[in-house]
Design a protein around this motif. Structure first.
Motif, PDB file in Angstrom:
ATOM      1  N   ALA A 176      -1.821   9.194  15.521  1.00  0.00           N
ATOM      2  CA  ALA A 176      -2.184   8.249  14.231  1.00  0.00           C
ATOM      3  C   ALA A 176      -1.764   8.809  13.034  1.00  0.00           C
ATOM      4  N   GLY A 177      -1.326   8.086  11.861  1.00  0.00           N
ATOM      5  CA  GLY A 177      -0.726   8.200  10.761  1.00  0.00           C
ATOM      6  C   GLY A 177       0.256   7.723  10.195  1.00  0.00           C
ATOM      7  N   ARG A 178       0.615   8.000   8.914  1.00  0.00           N
ATOM      8  CA  ARG A 178       1.959   7.132   8.308  1.00  0.00           C
ATOM      9  C   ARG A 178       3.294   7.735   9.044  1.00  0.00           C
ATOM     10  N   HIS A 179       4.057   6.930   9.423  1.00  0.00           N
ATOM     11  CA  HIS A 179       5.289   7.153   9.744  1.00  0.00           C
ATOM     12  C   HIS A 179       6.146   6.746   9.198  1.00  0.00           C
ATOM     13  N   GLU A 180       7.169   7.440   8.429  1.00  0.00           N
ATOM     14  CA  GLU A 180       8.273   7.054   7.631  1.00  0.00           C
ATOM     15  C   GLU A 180       9.461   6.609   8.355  1.00  0.00           C
ATOM     16  N   VAL A 181      10.126   5.565   7.809  1.00  0.00           N
ATOM     17  CA  VAL A 181      11.339   5.009   8.606  1.00  0.00           C
ATOM     18  C   VAL A 181      12.512   5.008   7.619  1.00  0.00           C
ATOM     19  N   ASP A 182      13.556   5.512   7.902  1.00  0.00           N
ATOM     20  CA  ASP A 182      14.830   5.884   7.219  1.00  0.00           C
ATOM     21  C   ASP A 182      15.834   4.782   7.808  1.00  0.00           C
ATOM     22  N   ILE A 183      16.609   4.171   6.857  1.00  0.00           N
ATOM     23  CA  ILE A 183      18.003   3.570   7.135  1.00  0.00           C
ATOM     24  C   ILE A 183      19.091   4.379   6.688  1.00  0.00           C
ATOM     25  N   MET A 184      20.148   5.078   7.860  1.00  0.00           N
ATOM     26  CA  MET A 184      21.162   5.657   7.395  1.00  0.00           C
ATOM     27  C   MET A 184      22.438   5.047   7.691  1.00  0.00           C
ATOM     28  N   VAL A 185      23.288   4.963   6.777  1.00  0.00           N
ATOM     29  CA  VAL A 185      24.693   4.627   7.036  1.00  0.00           C
ATOM     30  C   VAL A 185      25.843   5.729   6.854  1.00  0.00           C
ATOM     31  N   ASN A 186      26.575   5.991   7.781  1.00  0.00           N
ATOM     32  CA  ASN A 186      27.511   6.918   7.781  1.00  0.00           C
ATOM     33  C   ASN A 186      26.761   8.373   7.433  1.00  0.00           C
ATOM     34  N   GLY A 187      25.780   8.524   7.910  1.00  0.00           N
ATOM     35  CA  GLY A 187      24.880   9.846   8.061  1.00  0.00           C
ATOM     36  C   GLY A 187      24.085  10.007   6.792  1.00  0.00           C
ATOM     37  N   GLU A 188      24.041   9.110   5.786  1.00  0.00           N
ATOM     38  CA  GLU A 188      23.116   9.172   4.658  1.00  0.00           C
ATOM     39  C   GLU A 188      22.183   8.383   4.651  1.00  0.00           C
ATOM     40  N   ARG A 189      21.146   8.887   4.064  1.00  0.00           N
ATOM     41  CA  ARG A 189      19.770   7.898   3.920  1.00  0.00           C
ATOM     42  C   ARG A 189      20.138   6.951   2.763  1.00  0.00           C
ATOM     43  N   LEU A 190      19.819   5.561   2.993  1.00  0.00           N
ATOM     44  CA  LEU A 190      19.920   4.832   1.812  1.00  0.00           C
ATOM     45  C   LEU A 190      18.802   3.975   1.770  1.00  0.00           C
ATOM     46  N   ALA A 191      17.863   3.772   2.470  1.00  0.00           N
ATOM     47  CA  ALA A 191      16.501   3.240   2.587  1.00  0.00           C
ATOM     48  C   ALA A 191      15.410   3.809   3.198  1.00  0.00           C
ATOM     49  N   SER A 192      14.158   3.631   2.647  1.00  0.00           N
ATOM     50  CA  SER A 192      13.249   4.276   3.414  1.00  0.00           C
ATOM     51  C   SER A 192      12.009   3.231   3.218  1.00  0.00           C
ATOM     52  N   GLY A 193      11.328   3.152   4.298  1.00  0.00           N
ATOM     53  CA  GLY A 193       9.951   2.473   4.234  1.00  0.00           C
ATOM     54  C   GLY A 193       8.907   3.216   5.276  1.00  0.00           C
ATOM     55  N   PHE A 194       7.834   2.472   5.694  1.00  0.00           N
ATOM     56  CA  PHE A 194       6.882   3.474   6.576  1.00  0.00           C
ATOM     57  C   PHE A 194       5.784   2.306   7.157  1.00  0.00           C
ATOM     58  N   PHE A 195       5.276   2.801   8.328  1.00  0.00           N
ATOM     59  CA  PHE A 195       4.279   2.046   8.871  1.00  0.00           C
ATOM     60  C   PHE A 195       3.195   2.803   9.349  1.00  0.00           C
ATOM     61  N   GLU A 196       1.863   2.210   9.364  1.00  0.00           N
ATOM     62  CA  GLU A 196       0.953   3.284   9.648  1.00  0.00           C
ATOM     63  C   GLU A 196       0.347   3.067  11.288  1.00  0.00           C
ATOM     64  N   LEU A 197       0.422   3.842  11.995  1.00  0.00           N
ATOM     65  CA  LEU A 197      -0.063   4.077  13.439  1.00  0.00           C
ATOM     66  C   LEU A 197      -1.722   4.012  13.196  1.00  0.00           C
ATOM     67  N   LEU A 198      -2.462   3.280  13.710  1.00  0.00           N
ATOM     68  CA  LEU A 198      -3.995   3.246  13.787  1.00  0.00           C
ATOM     69  C   LEU A 198      -4.264   3.873  14.788  1.00  0.00           C
ATOM     70  N   LYS A 199      -5.445   4.703  14.677  1.00  0.00           N
ATOM     71  CA  LYS A 199      -6.275   5.455  15.912  1.00  0.00           C
ATOM     72  C   LYS A 199      -6.604   4.341  16.930  1.00  0.00           C
ATOM     73  N   PRO A 200      -6.403   4.856  18.190  1.00  0.00           N
ATOM     74  CA  PRO A 200      -7.078   3.768  19.092  1.00  0.00           C
ATOM     75  C   PRO A 200      -8.395   3.198  19.057  1.00  0.00           C
TER      76      PRO A 200
END
Length: 366
Positions: free
Chosen positions: A342-366
């Motif tokens: 559980a916790g905050r999971h960052e999510v990146d979008i990469m184009v030609n090896g470079e990070r161009l956008a970021s977001g996140f989601f939170e995985l809840l505890k069971p």
């Protein structure tokens, strides 16, 4: 071979299958003691895993076939086309790898023959480990064989890090030893073979990336078969954003693009639910561009830190000024190789090896 398969797969070697093997062996060798074979093979079968059952079957055949190795192999060659499962035929090359190391010539011919029914990729490694120069010399001739099964064996069997098998330290230290095999197969017409060559090269990138890059740059990448091998061989380096690897597939330049409307949904989810990513990729260039688009999820570890896992999303050529909507979804679930926390999971979008956008989601505890 190590045993990393799902437990249910062990039932490939169930009592019915063992009786099938006994009956078919008796059909080609009437003196075969089916009763003794089954007595040995069925003992404590429930306690054995998949690979243990495979090895048990090999050992039981050895206990009930002629002690003379060439005679036993002659019987197994007759048995091979009668076995009703491709995976089960792995018993035949396993017999060679276990009992044929002192009869090199007979064993090489047997492995070449058996590979068309399943694969001899695991057994051949016993001989590479024992006598690499002599075995690789034979495998170089296999790389030019008419059969795609034999050609694939030349590449797959000499992979430095073949899954379910031990690593070949000699080839891990010096990839040049198997280079003639890869050269012979660099434009193979069979996808079955090309996949093996790509996986072989990908193995090597983990220890000798410069060696692979130099070799691929010397290959005729205008040939579509060779270009396919190169793209898949470099997948690990491409996920790492390696500029040389990206350059080999034509995506080495900085991407002139912008990302808008990046969505990570839902923002909160439970294990077993589906995560969806979407965004628009807009070209800001006056020329068309070759782009490799990946996404990375930073998985939370038990101790609270995180580790990024890169996933392929899309390879495309984006025309000047054009835009494209991209999306991907996946179920967040545990695997034997990954347990979620559980916790905050960052999510990146990469184009030609470079990070161009970021977001996140939170995985809840069971």
């Amino acid at each position: 071979m190590s045993d990393t398969a799902a437990p249910a797969l062990k039932h490939i070697f169930d009592p019915a299958r063992l009786r099938h093997i006994a009956a078919e062996t008796a059909a080609v060798y009437p003196r075969f003691d089916s009763k003794e074979f089954l007595k040995l093979a069925l003992k404590d079968l429930d306690d054995l895993s998949l690979m243990q059952r495979l090895r048990r079957t090999t050992e039981c055949l050895h206990a009930t076939l002629p002690a003379d190795y060439p005679k036993a192999i002659a019987i197994l060659r007759k048995l091979a086309p009668r076995i009703n499962s491709g995976f089960v035929t792995l018993v035949l090359p396993d017999y060679v790898g276990l009992y044929g190391r002192d009869d090199f010539d007979t064993s090489m011919e047997a492995l070449k023959f058996f590979t068309a029914f399943g694969s001899s990729e695991f057994a051949i490694r016993e001989f590479i480990r024992q006598d690499p120069a002599r075995t690789l010399a034979v495998m170089k001739t296999w790389a030019k064989d008419e059969s795609e099964h034999v050609r694939r064996l030349a590449s797959e069997g000499s992979r430095p890090r073949l899954p379910w098998s031990f690593r070949l330290d000699t080839l891990m230290a010096d990839p040049e030893l198997a280079a003639p095999i890869l050269e012979a197969l660099k434009a193979d017409s069979a996808l079955y073979v090309r996949k093996s060559v790509a996986n072989h090269l990908n193995d090597i990138t983990k220890l000798h990336p410069e060696w692979v890059l130099k070799r691929l740059k010397s290959w005729p990448l205008d040939n579509p078969h060779t270009a396919w091998i190169a793209r898949h061989a470099l997948r690990t380096l491409i996920k790492q954003g390696d500029k040389q690897a990206l350059g080999v597939i034509g995506a080495g330049k900085k991407a002139a693009v912008s990302i808008s409307d990046f969505s990570v949904a839902p923002k909160k989810l439970k294990l077993g639910e589906r995560l969806a990513l979407s965004f628009t990729l807009q070209s800001t260039s006056r020329q068309s561009q070759r782009l490799v688009v990946d996404y990375a999820i930073h998985y939370v570890k038990k101790a609270g830190s995180s580790s990024a896992k890169v996933f392929k999303l899309k390879e495309l050529t984006l025309a000047a000024g054009d835009s494209v909507a991209l999306s991907r979804s996946q179920v967040v679930r545990d695997f034997t190789t990954r347990v979620h926390h559980a916790g905050r999971h960052e999510v990146d979008i990469m184009v030609n090896g470079e990070r161009l956008a970021s977001g996140f989601f939170e995985l809840l505890k069971p």
